[in-house]
Design an enzyme around this catalytic site. Structure first.
Site, PDB file in Angstrom:
ATOM      1  N   ALA A   1      -9.616  11.410  11.580  1.00 37.73           N
ATOM      2  CA  ALA A   1     -11.174  11.789  11.016  1.00 37.73           C
ATOM      3  C   ALA A   1     -11.265  11.495   9.615  1.00 37.73           C
ATOM      4  O   ALA A   1      -9.864  10.937   8.894  1.00 37.73           O
ATOM      5  CB  ALA A   1     -11.170  13.133  11.143  1.00 37.73           C
TER       6      ALA A   1
ATOM      7  N   GLY B   1      -7.474  12.049  14.774  1.00 32.57           N
ATOM      8  CA  GLY B   1      -8.531  11.829  15.600  1.00 32.57           C
ATOM      9  C   GLY B   1      -8.571  10.604  16.285  1.00 32.57           C
ATOM     10  O   GLY B   1      -9.010  10.418  17.263  1.00 32.57           O
TER      11      GLY B   1
ATOM     12  N   GLU C   1      -6.450  11.146  19.264  1.00 30.69           N
ATOM     13  CA  GLU C   1      -6.900  12.165  20.171  1.00 30.69           C
ATOM     14  C   GLU C   1      -8.408  11.526  20.812  1.00 30.69           C
ATOM     15  O   GLU C   1      -8.516  11.681  22.003  1.00 30.69           O
ATOM     16  CB  GLU C   1      -7.765  13.024  19.329  1.00 30.69           C
ATOM     17  CG  GLU C   1      -6.728  14.178  18.485  1.00 30.69           C
ATOM     18  CD  GLU C   1      -7.409  15.120  17.790  1.00 30.69           C
ATOM     19  OE1 GLU C   1      -7.753  15.097  16.771  1.00 30.69           O
ATOM     20  OE2 GLU C   1      -7.364  16.562  17.977  1.00 30.69           O
TER      21      GLU C   1
ATOM     22  N   GLU D   1      -1.853  15.683  11.360  1.00 32.16           N
ATOM     23  CA  GLU D   1      -2.883  16.956  10.789  1.00 32.16           C
ATOM     24  C   GLU D   1      -2.028  17.964  10.195  1.00 32.16           C
ATOM     25  O   GLU D   1      -2.562  18.714   9.142  1.00 32.16           O
ATOM     26  CB  GLU D   1      -3.696  17.550  11.938  1.00 32.16           C
ATOM     27  CG  GLU D   1      -4.899  16.640  12.343  1.00 32.16           C
ATOM     28  CD  GLU D   1      -4.778  15.706  13.393  1.00 32.16           C
ATOM     29  OE1 GLU D   1      -3.441  15.393  13.782  1.00 32.16           O
ATOM     30  OE2 GLU D   1      -5.468  15.135  14.093  1.00 32.16           O
TER      31      GLU D   1
HETATM   32  N1  CAA Z   1      -9.716   9.470   5.754  1.00 32.95           N
HETATM   33  C1  CAA Z   1     -10.179   9.054   4.805  1.00 32.95           C
HETATM   34  N2  CAA Z   1      -9.422   8.147   4.008  1.00 32.95           N
HETATM   35  C2  CAA Z   1      -8.168   7.868   4.229  1.00 32.95           C
HETATM   36  C3  CAA Z   1      -7.612   8.285   5.521  1.00 32.95           C
HETATM   37  C4  CAA Z   1      -8.338   9.018   6.514  1.00 32.95           C
HETATM   38  N3  CAA Z   1      -7.981   9.726   7.594  1.00 32.95           N
HETATM   39  N4  CAA Z   1      -6.463   7.584   5.495  1.00 32.95           N
HETATM   40  C5  CAA Z   1      -6.244   6.801   4.684  1.00 32.95           C
HETATM   41  N5  CAA Z   1      -7.590   6.897   3.962  1.00 32.95           N
HETATM   42  C6  CAA Z   1      -7.756   6.257   2.643  1.00 32.95           C
HETATM   43  C7  CAA Z   1      -6.623   6.482   1.520  1.00 32.95           C
HETATM   44  O1  CAA Z   1      -6.912   7.462   0.756  1.00 32.95           O
HETATM   45  C8  CAA Z   1      -6.601   5.083   0.905  1.00 32.95           C
HETATM   46  O2  CAA Z   1      -7.684   4.964   0.027  1.00 32.95           O
HETATM   47  P1  CAA Z   1      -7.404   4.367  -1.392  1.00 32.95           P
HETATM   48  O3  CAA Z   1      -7.189   3.008  -1.061  1.00 32.95           O
HETATM   49  O4  CAA Z   1      -9.091   4.724  -1.863  1.00 32.95           O
HETATM   50  O5  CAA Z   1      -6.628   5.043  -2.119  1.00 32.95           O
HETATM   51  C9  CAA Z   1      -6.778   4.141   1.896  1.00 32.95           C
HETATM   52  O6  CAA Z   1      -7.282   4.749   3.135  1.00 32.95           O
HETATM   53  C10 CAA Z   1      -5.338   3.558   2.450  1.00 32.95           C
HETATM   54  O7  CAA Z   1      -4.406   4.412   2.751  1.00 32.95           O
HETATM   55  P2  CAA Z   1      -2.952   4.308   2.504  1.00 32.95           P
HETATM   56  O8  CAA Z   1      -2.857   3.642   0.978  1.00 32.95           O
HETATM   57  O9  CAA Z   1      -2.301   5.628   2.789  1.00 32.95           O
HETATM   58  O10 CAA Z   1      -2.598   3.026   3.197  1.00 32.95           O
HETATM   59  P3  CAA Z   1      -1.228   2.976   4.031  1.00 32.95           P
HETATM   60  O11 CAA Z   1      -1.400   1.642   4.654  1.00 32.95           O
HETATM   61  O12 CAA Z   1      -0.081   3.115   3.221  1.00 32.95           O
HETATM   62  O13 CAA Z   1      -1.299   3.882   5.284  1.00 32.95           O
HETATM   63  C11 CAA Z   1      -1.897   5.336   6.924  1.00 32.95           C
HETATM   64  C12 CAA Z   1      -2.078   3.983   6.254  1.00 32.95           C
HETATM   65  C13 CAA Z   1      -0.783   5.572   7.659  1.00 32.95           C
HETATM   66  C14 CAA Z   1      -3.079   5.651   8.015  1.00 32.95           C
HETATM   67  C15 CAA Z   1      -2.118   6.603   5.923  1.00 32.95           C
HETATM   68  O14 CAA Z   1      -3.327   6.310   5.012  1.00 32.95           O
HETATM   69  C16 CAA Z   1      -2.303   7.823   6.677  1.00 32.95           C
HETATM   70  O15 CAA Z   1      -1.246   8.657   6.972  1.00 32.95           O
HETATM   71  N6  CAA Z   1      -3.577   8.422   6.690  1.00 32.95           N
HETATM   72  C17 CAA Z   1      -3.750   9.719   7.152  1.00 32.95           C
HETATM   73  C18 CAA Z   1      -3.746   9.951   8.577  1.00 32.95           C
HETATM   74  C19 CAA Z   1      -4.201  11.211   8.874  1.00 32.95           C
HETATM   75  O16 CAA Z   1      -3.626  12.218   8.462  1.00 32.95           O
HETATM   76  N7  CAA Z   1      -4.968  11.372  10.029  1.00 32.95           N
HETATM   77  C20 CAA Z   1      -5.497  12.602  10.367  1.00 32.95           C
HETATM   78  C21 CAA Z   1      -6.708  12.829   9.960  1.00 32.95           C
HETATM   79  S1  CAA Z   1      -7.150  14.331  10.215  1.00 32.95           S
HETATM   80  C22 CAA Z   1      -7.954  14.450  11.760  1.00 32.95           C
HETATM   81  O17 CAA Z   1      -8.268  13.545  12.403  1.00 32.95           O
HETATM   82  C23 CAA Z   1      -8.427  15.703  12.301  1.00 32.95           C
HETATM   83  C24 CAA Z   1      -8.725  16.010  13.724  1.00 32.95           C
HETATM   84  O18 CAA Z   1      -8.234  16.438  14.277  1.00 32.95           O
HETATM   85  C25 CAA Z   1      -9.996  15.364  13.851  1.00 32.95           C
END
Ligand code: CAA
Ligand code: NAI
Length: 702
Positions: A67, A106, A109, A129
């Protein structure tokens, strides 16, 4: 083809296959625009007479990484993911997800709600999450146990770990690992196979949950309650999976939604998401934009004691060659043995192969006594005794023999780095790199920037941190920089409470219940009580402020040979082979004697007051540090405390904690405490200003 040029989702039909592509860089987060685009695309697919199957894939580096976290904390606009995913699952025509990169949250999911899932070989899947203080709220807690069983689901959902494609295949999370050249070919070939074999839809929600054994949820609950120190999300995750095992999918999804909403409304979610974003923001400094760092392939280290050996190990594990200089042969050999031991421990933990360890010890590490071995290194990190004269002598030598452009760094904890830089002819190359002990384990690196340091030298500090997989925070020069200066204040607040009637054991208990990894007195025992003893001696010698409240009970512990864990006793008594210690009764006797001597009538402290005072002192000093520019932004303070001082991540750091509490209530506490100790508790001007204009610390991060 979808003609809206603005939509991140496009739809096209190739013969009888619908190809739905998403392009929302950088990580294809399921933002509002993506959800709207997906709703349109699936409407089109549902209504299409031609399309018999849909393939969904994402452009760029990854399938949906989850998400859009930036939308959290605000009202989330429809369409919502849970409904959207249930609708996809209910379709009468099959949908195939093609996973590459990191299909997280998400994103996974989404895939679980489609009917078929294929993964590219390097793909990873996970439900992280829990680390954001929430749970997978779009069906993940209901669908994953149906596909992979309860044990696997509990493992993945409560740990948030990323699972590789092979493990996902074995667990039944994906159906195939593709060997196609690209995601599009992989998806189209697989879809054709499903059509040819007439396999149709296969709904995860129709499966029953396997692997439910008696007591499994209670077992997980008791295992995690100890580990998670008050964090709510792991326990909510267990409840959601329990619901999957007890309820039909529709009711299970409803229960998941209720638990999700509770977590979404919690301050822990705010704290953890703050931590996620500041980890990515902390290295983004305007002064470093476009500045190229210098090389860090060969580093010299001066001093192979506690810190030097740890720093050398961290560097060697990241492919940096090390030349370490000690005072004499015996010390050099000892440093070599310590590093060899740390590397052996890495082999044991599976972080390094035995062959690589041998190669490092044979080629990349060189422990010597002759400074001339440093003439060609890219950088030197000095880690000798904490003594200005010794450090100046070392830097004068380095100045004379290091090649032009070499970065000259000190690991000093407290000393004035401007003064150290001034003994060299190249102060622009001098910087502080303040590692934390044990340096090959601790994540934090304070990059301490004196007045004359060149931007590319600062950039080199940040680049080295990245190479060592550490988190760098920029700090200015002052006594203790960011972290140790704040630590000195909150430790003092705790020491005052002890003088006034609280016991160190109560304070430790309250603060660990608050979420700290350890209480301040447990930390003191671990670090060695001799450190605090030396600091008190130094402060007395320098002449303490007339309002400072000195005490000697801890000195008396040291005088009787009790330095904490390393001597078997300090605030706690440690028995060999047992984890943790038991309160040392001698401590209370010494404290009571000192109170009597000082004429202090002890009073009771409630647990809540202990937190208000401890956090009040921490927040107040943090505000001073930001106002003075020692930390550029409140987030730099938060990151320092989170990465280096065991501050509970779910509170987000002291400044985020203060914002969540409300700065007006922090100020009211400071003013109340100042009534009995005006000098120590003088409220920071910055807090007063922010309260007066109705602002918060977060406003200074933007
Ligand atoms: N939403 C919004 N922005 C996100 C994001 C997300 N889920 N995941 C990453 N970003 C953004 C980061 O803030 C970063 O932004 P900036 O360049 O402006 O700083 C950019 O994307 C790149 O991210 P990283 O620097 O972390 O890049 P990476 O290649 O090192 O890692 C990744 C990539 C493994 C996807 C890592 O970003 C990550 O772990 N992201 C979060 C994943 C996560 O927690 N997902 C679950 C979300 S909650 C959900 O999905 C709820 C639900 O049940 C519906
Ligand atoms: P230590 O006493 O364990 O090691 C210092 C080493 O330096 C000794 O092995 C000594 O032989 C060597 N040494 C002294 N003078 C030297 C010289 N002129 N040339 C070559 N080697 C010399 O000390 P520790 O704990 O490693 O601390 C080193 C520095 O790191 C200090 O500035 C300290 O403040 C700082 N620091 C210490 C932390 C800790 O937790 N111990 C944490 C962060 C910083």
């Amino acid at each position: 083809m979808n003609t809206s040029p603005l939509s991140p989702v496009s739809y096209e039909t190739r013969d009888d296959i619908a190809l739905i592509r998403v392009n929302n860089p950088p990580v294809n987060a399921l933002s509002h625009a993506v959800r709207v685009g997906l709703a349109d695309a699936f409407d089109q697919f549902d209504k299409s007479a031609d399309a018999k199957i849909a393939v969904i894939l994402c452009e760029g580096r990854t399938f949906f990484a989850g998400a859009d976290i930036k939308e959290f904390g605000k009202p989330i606009a429809e369409p919502w993911l849970p409904e959207q995913f249930s609708r996809i699952e209910a379709l009468d025509k099959p949908v195939v997800s093609v996973l590459h990169g990191t299909a997280l949250g998400g994103g996974l999911e989404f895939a679980l709600a489609t009917h078929w899932r294929i993964a590219m070989p390097g793909a990873k899947v996970g439900l992280p999450e829990v680390h954001l203080g929430i749970l997978p709220g779009a069906g993940g807690t209901q669908r994953l146990p149906r596909l992979a069983g309860v044990e696997k689901a509990l493992d993945m959902i409560t740990s948030g770990r990323h699972v590789g494609a092979a493990e996902a295949l074995e667990a039944g999370i994906v159906d195939e690992i593709s060997d196609a050249a690209d995601i599009e070919t992989a998806g189209m070939d697989f879809a054709r196979k499903i059509l040819d074999q007439n396999k149709g839809v296969r709904r995860t929600g129709d499966l029953t949950v396997a692997g439910v054994s008696d007591g499994i949820f209670d077992e997980w609950r008791s295992k995690l309650s100890r580990k998670t120190r008050g964090q709510l999300s792991p326990l909510h995750c267990i409840e959601a999976v329990r619901a999957a095992s007890e309820l039909p999918i529709i009711e299970g999804l409803k229960r998941e939604g209720e638990l999700f909403k509770e977590l979404m409304a919690s301050s822990q979610r705010e704290g953890l998401i703050h931590a996620f974003f500041i980890e990515r923001q902390v290295g983004k400094l305007p002064e470093l934009a476009g500045v190229a760092p210098r090389p860090t392939d060969h580093i010299g280290i001066i001093g192979g004691g506690t810190m030097g050996a740890g720093i050398a190990t961290a560097c060697l594990l990241s492919g940096v060659s090390i030349t370490l200089v000690e005072r004499d042969e015996a010390a050099a050999d000892k440093a070599q043995d310590t590093i060899a031991g740390y590397l052996a421990a890495s082999v044991k933990r599976g972080k390094l192969t035995a062959e690589k360890r041998s190669a490092i010890l044979d080629g990349a590490l060189n422990c010597v006594t002759d400074y001339s071995a440093l003439s060609d290194v890219d950088m030197v990190i000095e880690a000798v005794f904490e003594n200005m004269e010794v450090k100046k002598e070392v830097f004068a030598k380095l100045d004379a023999l290091c090649k032009p452009g070499a970065v000259l760094a000190t690991n000093t904890s407290y000393l004035d780095i401007n003064e150290i830089a001034a003994v060299t002819s190249r102060p622009a190359d001098v910087i502080g790199l303040h590692f934390f002990s044990p340096a090959h384990v601790m994540k934090l690196l304070e990059v301490v920037v004196p007045d004359a340091t060149a931007p590319e030298v600062v950039a080199t500090g940040f680049a080295l941190a990245k190479r060592l997989r550490k988190i760098a925070v920029r700090a200015g020069v002052c006594d203790g920089f960011i972290g140790n200066r704040i630590l000195a204040k909150y430790r003092t607040a705790a020491d005052h409470m002890v003088l006034d009637g609280a016991s160190p054991f109560q304070i430790d208990k309250v603060l660990t219940a608050f979420g700290f990894a350890m209480g301040p007195y447990e930390v003191a025992d671990l670090a060695g009580l001799d450190i605090g003893w030396a600091t008190r001696k130094r402060k007395r010698a320098e002449g303490m402020h007339p309002s400072a409240r000195d005490f000697t009970y801890a000195d008396k512990l040291c005088e009787s040979g009790h330095f904490g864990q390393k001597t078997g006793a300090g605030y706690y008594v440690y028995e060999k082979g047992k984890r943790g210690g038991t309160p040392n009764p001698q401590v209370l006797e010494l404290i009571e004697a000192e109170r009597a001597e000082k004429g202090i009538t002890p009073r009771d402290f409630t647990d809540a007051e202990i937190i208000r005072r401890y956090m009040g002192a921490m927040v107040n000093e943090s505000a001073n540090i930001v106002a003075e520019g020692i930390a550029r932004r409140p987030l730099d303070v938060d990151m320092t405390l989170l990465a280096g001082y065991g501050f509970p991540r779910y509170h987000g750091g002291p400044m985020k904690y203060a914002d969540i509490q409300g700065l007006a209530s922090i100020l009211a506490d400071l003013e109340e405490f100042a009534q009995t100790d005006a000098w120590f508790w003088e409220p920071a001007q910055l807090i007063k200003d922010l309260v007066a204009r109705g602002d918060d610390f977060a406003s200074l991060n933007r």
